[in-house]
Design a protein around this motif. Structure first.
Motif, PDB file in Angstrom:
ATOM      1  N   GLU A 178      35.098  47.914  34.497  1.00 35.18           N
ATOM      2  CA  GLU A 178      35.213  49.352  34.288  1.00 35.18           C
ATOM      3  C   GLU A 178      36.612  49.805  33.870  1.00 35.18           C
ATOM      4  OE1 GLU A 178      31.705  50.722  37.392  1.00 35.18           O
ATOM      5  OE2 GLU A 178      33.765  51.387  37.686  1.00 35.18           O
ATOM      6  N   THR A 179      37.645  49.179  34.382  1.00 36.97           N
ATOM      7  CA  THR A 179      38.994  49.557  33.979  1.00 36.97           C
ATOM      8  C   THR A 179      39.762  48.310  33.585  1.00 36.97           C
ATOM      9  OG1 THR A 179      40.203  49.289  36.043  1.00 36.97           O
ATOM     10  CG2 THR A 179      38.898  51.307  35.800  1.00 36.97           C
ATOM     11  N   GLN A 180      40.907  48.520  32.980  1.00 33.69           N
ATOM     12  CA  GLN A 180      41.736  47.403  32.553  1.00 33.69           C
ATOM     13  C   GLN A 180      42.954  47.220  33.468  1.00 33.69           C
ATOM     14  OE1 GLN A 180      40.583  45.424  30.301  1.00 33.69           O
ATOM     15  NE2 GLN A 180      38.841  46.789  30.062  1.00 33.69           N
ATOM     16  N   ASP A 181      42.980  47.896  34.599  1.00 30.73           N
ATOM     17  CA  ASP A 181      44.096  47.805  35.516  1.00 30.73           C
ATOM     18  C   ASP A 181      43.905  46.630  36.478  1.00 30.73           C
ATOM     19  OD1 ASP A 181      45.116  48.782  38.470  1.00 30.73           O
ATOM     20  OD2 ASP A 181      46.510  49.341  36.862  1.00 30.73           O
ATOM     21  N   SER A 182      44.981  45.851  36.719  1.00 37.49           N
ATOM     22  CA  SER A 182      44.872  44.656  37.567  1.00 37.49           C
ATOM     23  C   SER A 182      44.398  44.983  38.978  1.00 37.49           C
ATOM     24  CB  SER A 182      46.224  43.938  37.626  1.00 37.49           C
ATOM     25  OG  SER A 182      46.570  43.388  36.376  1.00 37.49           O
ATOM     26  N   MET A 198      40.985  43.899  40.957  1.00 34.16           N
ATOM     27  CA  MET A 198      41.004  43.298  42.286  1.00 34.16           C
ATOM     28  C   MET A 198      39.998  43.998  43.203  1.00 34.16           C
ATOM     29  SD  MET A 198      42.605  40.994  44.172  1.00 34.16           S
ATOM     30  CE  MET A 198      42.870  40.644  45.911  1.00 34.16           C
ATOM     31  N   LEU A 199      39.970  45.312  43.161  1.00 33.16           N
ATOM     32  CA  LEU A 199      39.030  46.074  43.966  1.00 33.16           C
ATOM     33  C   LEU A 199      37.586  45.777  43.550  1.00 33.16           C
ATOM     34  CD1 LEU A 199      40.869  49.514  44.135  1.00 33.16           C
ATOM     35  CD2 LEU A 199      40.435  47.948  46.049  1.00 33.16           C
ATOM     36  N   ILE A 259      40.047  36.153  48.355  1.00 34.96           N
ATOM     37  CA  ILE A 259      40.263  36.931  47.139  1.00 34.96           C
ATOM     38  C   ILE A 259      41.740  37.295  47.059  1.00 34.96           C
ATOM     39  CG2 ILE A 259      39.487  38.889  45.777  1.00 34.96           C
ATOM     40  CD1 ILE A 259      37.283  36.904  46.637  1.00 34.96           C
ATOM     41  N   LEU A 260      42.383  36.863  45.996  1.00 32.57           N
ATOM     42  CA  LEU A 260      43.810  37.093  45.838  1.00 32.57           C
ATOM     43  C   LEU A 260      44.111  37.671  44.458  1.00 32.57           C
ATOM     44  CD1 LEU A 260      45.318  33.786  47.283  1.00 32.57           C
ATOM     45  CD2 LEU A 260      45.231  36.014  48.406  1.00 32.57           C
ATOM     46  N   PRO A 261      45.167  38.466  44.356  1.00 29.88           N
ATOM     47  CA  PRO A 261      45.602  38.939  43.037  1.00 29.88           C
ATOM     48  C   PRO A 261      46.426  37.872  42.336  1.00 29.88           C
ATOM     49  CG  PRO A 261      47.122  39.719  44.690  1.00 29.88           C
ATOM     50  CD  PRO A 261      46.032  38.957  45.434  1.00 29.88           C
ATOM     51  N   GLN A 262      46.685  38.081  41.064  1.00 30.84           N
ATOM     52  CA  GLN A 262      47.738  37.332  40.386  1.00 30.84           C
ATOM     53  C   GLN A 262      49.020  38.114  40.637  1.00 30.84           C
ATOM     54  OE1 GLN A 262      45.846  37.088  36.390  1.00 30.84           O
ATOM     55  NE2 GLN A 262      46.182  34.900  36.591  1.00 30.84           N
ATOM     56  N   VAL A 319      32.226  40.624  46.509  1.00 29.33           N
ATOM     57  CA  VAL A 319      31.998  39.637  47.574  1.00 29.33           C
ATOM     58  C   VAL A 319      31.562  40.296  48.875  1.00 29.33           C
ATOM     59  CG1 VAL A 319      33.551  37.923  46.563  1.00 29.33           C
ATOM     60  CG2 VAL A 319      34.448  39.558  48.228  1.00 29.33           C
ATOM     61  N   THR A 320      32.086  41.486  49.153  1.00 33.54           N
ATOM     62  CA  THR A 320      31.698  42.141  50.404  1.00 33.54           C
ATOM     63  C   THR A 320      30.269  42.658  50.337  1.00 33.54           C
ATOM     64  OG1 THR A 320      32.773  44.185  49.645  1.00 33.54           O
ATOM     65  CG2 THR A 320      34.042  42.732  51.087  1.00 33.54           C
TER      66      THR A 320
END
Length: 235
Positions: free
Chosen positions: A195-199, A203-204, A220-223, A210-211
């Protein structure tokens, strides 16, 4: 013996996987047997950049690592490209004799006996969005060469729903491997159908997936490095 090196940099922090946040010197090799559609390290992959790669002996590589770290033992991460193409055994032996720790991240397409000398092996099979096909027999050989010596984990980058479902299948193949998922880097695939291009929004999106599915196997981890520095090289 010479190794093809795209860059050696640090100390900085590891931005992903089981060692996220750990002070690290990175040795990024030149050359790869994959051509992922969303590769964010083409300068270490595409032969177009081969004239920028430096042929270095193990001693030269080690001298650079020691200089960057000030001789203080820390983690050295072997990345690429695909570092498994290169003969790293002498570098690892030299470093471990001085108290350094070694991690390697590879897609699991090429195996080396020196995997067993690592402290951490990150196997990162590429999902469908990469437009690559995983050879699971080769992946298994990587596990065999690593044995029980290094901490071995599986890390998968997720760009879309198809990648997510694929990751479930990959995890079911290797239930004994700790699994890490991270959202794909939006800067290298701006058209991916999220839906968005924001990192952080990606992540959300992945956390929600998964939840809602009650799939509690992966972490679950960010870059983290992308959040901090974008796609800037050398950090």
């Amino acid at each position: 013996m010479k190794l093809r090196i795209a860059e050696i940099f640090g100390p900085t922090i590891q931005g992903e996987g089981t060692l996220i946040g750990e002070p690290t010197v990175f040795v990024r090799t030149g050359g790869c047997d994959y051509r992922c559609s969303w590769c964010d390290s083409l300068h270490a992959v595409d032969s177009e950049f081969r004239n920028e790669w430096i042929a270095m002996s193990p001693d030269q590589i080690w001298d650079k690592i020691r200089d960057l770290s000030g001789g203080v033992p820390l983690t050295v991460s072997l990345s690429g490209g695909n570092p498994a193409i290169q003969p790293f055994a002498p570098v690892i032996a030299r470093g471990k004799a001085e108290g350094y720790r070694f991690a390697c991240e590879t897609q699991g397409s090429i195996s080396k006996p020196w995997f067993a000398d690592l402290d951490t092996l990150v196997l990162s099979p590429k999902p469908p969005s990469s437009q690559q096909v995983v050879d699971w027999d080769a992946f298994n050989t990587c596990l065999e060469h690593a044995g029980s010596a290094p901490e071995t984990i599986m890390k998968i980058v997720i760009f879309d729903d198809k990648d997510y479902e694929w990751a479930k299948t990959a995890s079911a193949r290797y239930p004994h491997l700790p699994l890490y998922l991270q959202p794909g880097n939006p800067d290298v695939d701006p058209d991916t159908p999220i839906e968005t291009q924001d990192s952080l929004d990606r992540m959300l999106w992945l956390v929600d997936k998964v939840t809602q599915d009650r799939w509690f196997t992966p972490r679950i981890l960010p870059q983290l490095h992308v959040l901090l520095w974008g796609n800037k090289r050398g950090v």
